[in-house]
Scaffold this motif. Structure first.
Motif, PDB file in Angstrom:
ATOM      1  N   UNK A  29       0.826  -1.204   0.000  1.00 50.94           N
ATOM      2  CA  UNK A  29       0.000   0.000   0.000  1.00 50.94           C
ATOM      3  C   UNK A  29       0.867   1.263   0.000  1.00 50.94           C
ATOM      4  N   UNK A  30       1.976   1.229   0.719  1.00 49.61           N
ATOM      5  CA  UNK A  30       2.879   2.379   0.787  1.00 49.61           C
ATOM      6  C   UNK A  30       3.507   2.682  -0.568  1.00 49.61           C
ATOM      7  N   UNK A  31       3.628   1.681  -1.414  1.00 45.12           N
ATOM      8  CA  UNK A  31       4.232   1.859  -2.732  1.00 45.12           C
ATOM      9  C   UNK A  31       3.230   2.346  -3.781  1.00 45.12           C
ATOM     10  N   UNK A  32       1.942   2.169  -3.512  1.00 41.16           N
ATOM     11  CA  UNK A  32       0.913   2.592  -4.456  1.00 41.16           C
ATOM     12  C   UNK A  32       0.671   4.099  -4.364  1.00 41.16           C
ATOM     13  N   UNK A  33       0.225   4.681  -5.461  1.00 40.58           N
ATOM     14  CA  UNK A  33      -0.126   6.092  -5.470  1.00 40.58           C
ATOM     15  C   UNK A  33      -1.331   6.346  -4.565  1.00 40.58           C
ATOM     16  N   UNK A  34      -1.394   7.521  -3.976  1.00 42.19           N
ATOM     17  CA  UNK A  34      -2.491   7.899  -3.073  1.00 42.19           C
ATOM     18  C   UNK A  34      -3.831   7.936  -3.785  1.00 42.19           C
ATOM     19  N   UNK A  35      -3.825   8.108  -5.109  1.00 42.59           N
ATOM     20  CA  UNK A  35      -5.072   8.261  -5.851  1.00 42.59           C
ATOM     21  C   UNK A  35      -5.467   7.017  -6.647  1.00 42.59           C
ATOM     22  N   UNK A  36      -4.924   5.873  -6.248  1.00 46.20           N
ATOM     23  CA  UNK A  36      -5.294   4.602  -6.872  1.00 46.20           C
ATOM     24  C   UNK A  36      -5.813   3.658  -5.805  1.00 46.20           C
ATOM     25  N   UNK A  37      -6.798   2.839  -6.194  1.00 44.58           N
ATOM     26  CA  UNK A  37      -7.360   1.865  -5.252  1.00 44.58           C
ATOM     27  C   UNK A  37      -6.278   0.902  -4.815  1.00 44.58           C
ATOM     28  N   UNK A  38      -6.289   0.487  -3.572  1.00 43.67           N
ATOM     29  CA  UNK A  38      -7.254   0.794  -2.522  1.00 43.67           C
ATOM     30  C   UNK A  38      -6.937   2.065  -1.736  1.00 43.67           C
ATOM     31  N   UNK A  39      -5.867   2.783  -2.092  1.00 41.95           N
ATOM     32  CA  UNK A  39      -5.551   4.023  -1.372  1.00 41.95           C
ATOM     33  C   UNK A  39      -6.530   5.158  -1.676  1.00 41.95           C
ATOM     34  N   UNK A  40      -7.186   5.121  -2.815  1.00 39.43           N
ATOM     35  CA  UNK A  40      -8.142   6.150  -3.193  1.00 39.43           C
ATOM     36  C   UNK A  40      -9.274   6.203  -2.166  1.00 39.43           C
ATOM     37  N   UNK A  41      -9.484   7.361  -1.591  1.00 39.66           N
ATOM     38  CA  UNK A  41     -10.507   7.511  -0.555  1.00 39.66           C
ATOM     39  C   UNK A  41     -11.912   7.437  -1.140  1.00 39.66           C
ATOM     40  N   UNK A  42     -12.871   6.910  -0.380  1.00 38.74           N
ATOM     41  CA  UNK A  42     -14.242   6.773  -0.864  1.00 38.74           C
ATOM     42  C   UNK A  42     -15.075   8.054  -0.732  1.00 38.74           C
ATOM     43  N   UNK A  43     -14.541   9.063  -0.087  1.00 35.05           N
ATOM     44  CA  UNK A  43     -15.321  10.277   0.179  1.00 35.05           C
ATOM     45  C   UNK A  43     -15.263  11.249  -0.999  1.00 35.05           C
ATOM     46  N   UNK A  44     -16.174  12.205  -0.994  1.00 35.08           N
ATOM     47  CA  UNK A  44     -16.237  13.178  -2.089  1.00 35.08           C
ATOM     48  C   UNK A  44     -15.049  14.138  -2.070  1.00 35.08           C
ATOM     49  N   UNK A  45     -14.393  14.274  -0.945  1.00 31.83           N
ATOM     50  CA  UNK A  45     -13.219  15.154  -0.851  1.00 31.83           C
ATOM     51  C   UNK A  45     -11.918  14.357  -0.968  1.00 31.83           C
ATOM     52  N   UNK A  46     -11.932  13.313  -1.779  1.00 30.55           N
ATOM     53  CA  UNK A  46     -10.795  12.396  -1.878  1.00 30.55           C
ATOM     54  C   UNK A  46      -9.501  13.088  -2.300  1.00 30.55           C
ATOM     55  N   UNK A  47      -9.583  14.193  -3.031  1.00 27.09           N
ATOM     56  CA  UNK A  47      -8.364  14.873  -3.495  1.00 27.09           C
ATOM     57  C   UNK A  47      -7.581  15.503  -2.342  1.00 27.09           C
ATOM     58  N   UNK A  48      -8.267  15.818  -1.267  1.00 30.51           N
ATOM     59  CA  UNK A  48      -7.605  16.440  -0.120  1.00 30.51           C
ATOM     60  C   UNK A  48      -7.630  15.552   1.115  1.00 30.51           C
ATOM     61  N   UNK A  49      -8.169  14.368   0.962  1.00 32.74           N
ATOM     62  CA  UNK A  49      -8.276  13.439   2.085  1.00 32.74           C
ATOM     63  C   UNK A  49      -7.116  12.445   2.039  1.00 32.74           C
ATOM     64  N   UNK A  50      -7.194  11.429   2.826  1.00 34.49           N
ATOM     65  CA  UNK A  50      -6.170  10.395   2.846  1.00 34.49           C
ATOM     66  C   UNK A  50      -6.663   9.188   3.618  1.00 34.49           C
ATOM     67  N   UNK A  51      -5.759   8.282   3.816  1.00 35.74           N
ATOM     68  CA  UNK A  51      -6.055   7.071   4.581  1.00 35.74           C
ATOM     69  C   UNK A  51      -5.081   6.982   5.750  1.00 35.74           C
ATOM     70  N   UNK A  52      -5.594   6.529   6.876  1.00 36.12           N
ATOM     71  CA  UNK A  52      -4.735   6.240   8.029  1.00 36.12           C
ATOM     72  C   UNK A  52      -4.949   4.775   8.372  1.00 36.12           C
ATOM     73  N   UNK A  53      -3.965   3.978   7.987  1.00 35.76           N
ATOM     74  CA  UNK A  53      -4.070   2.537   8.164  1.00 35.76           C
ATOM     75  C   UNK A  53      -3.611   2.113   9.556  1.00 35.76           C
ATOM     76  N   UNK A  54      -4.482   1.361  10.195  1.00 30.34           N
ATOM     77  CA  UNK A  54      -4.178   0.740  11.485  1.00 30.34           C
ATOM     78  C   UNK A  54      -4.040  -0.757  11.275  1.00 30.34           C
TER      79      UNK A  54
END
Length: 91
Positions: A29-54
């Motif tokens: 996941x760390x190697x994938x781009x922020x804007x590609x699944x599964x890192x791509x956020x499901x919210x409407x503000x995905x361009x300014x959002x992110x993921x915090x993986x636990x």
């Protein structure tokens, strides 16, 4: 069982039988781009959002499952990809 969960969107990204398997997926996941699944956020503000993986460990012997540990491991966003804490899982 180990689960990778996106804390910010309350999504389970995957279930793994060992910590090592989950760590390998976090490295991927760390190697994938922020804007590609599964890192791509499901919210409407995905361009300014992110993921915090636990990484959450569960005891699945009984019902309901009992959480044994919960560690914030990785953040992925347009701004950066960052390993959290003093984790030893960095690629």
């Amino acid at each position: 069982m180990f689960v990778i969960e996106d804390e910010w969107h309350a999504e389970w990204i995957g279930e793994f039988s060992s910590r090592d398997e989950a760590i390998e997926e976090l490295k991927r996941l760390a190697e994938l781009s922020w804007d590609q699944k599964p890192n791509l956020c499901p919210c409407t503000s995905w361009r300014t959002c992110g993921r915090r993986y636990h990484l959450v460990e569960f005891d699945t012997a009984g019902e309901p499952w009992r959480s044994l540990s919960d560690e914030a491991i990785l953040e992925v966003s347009a701004k950066e990809t960052a390993w959290l804490q003093n984790t030893d899982v960095k690629g």
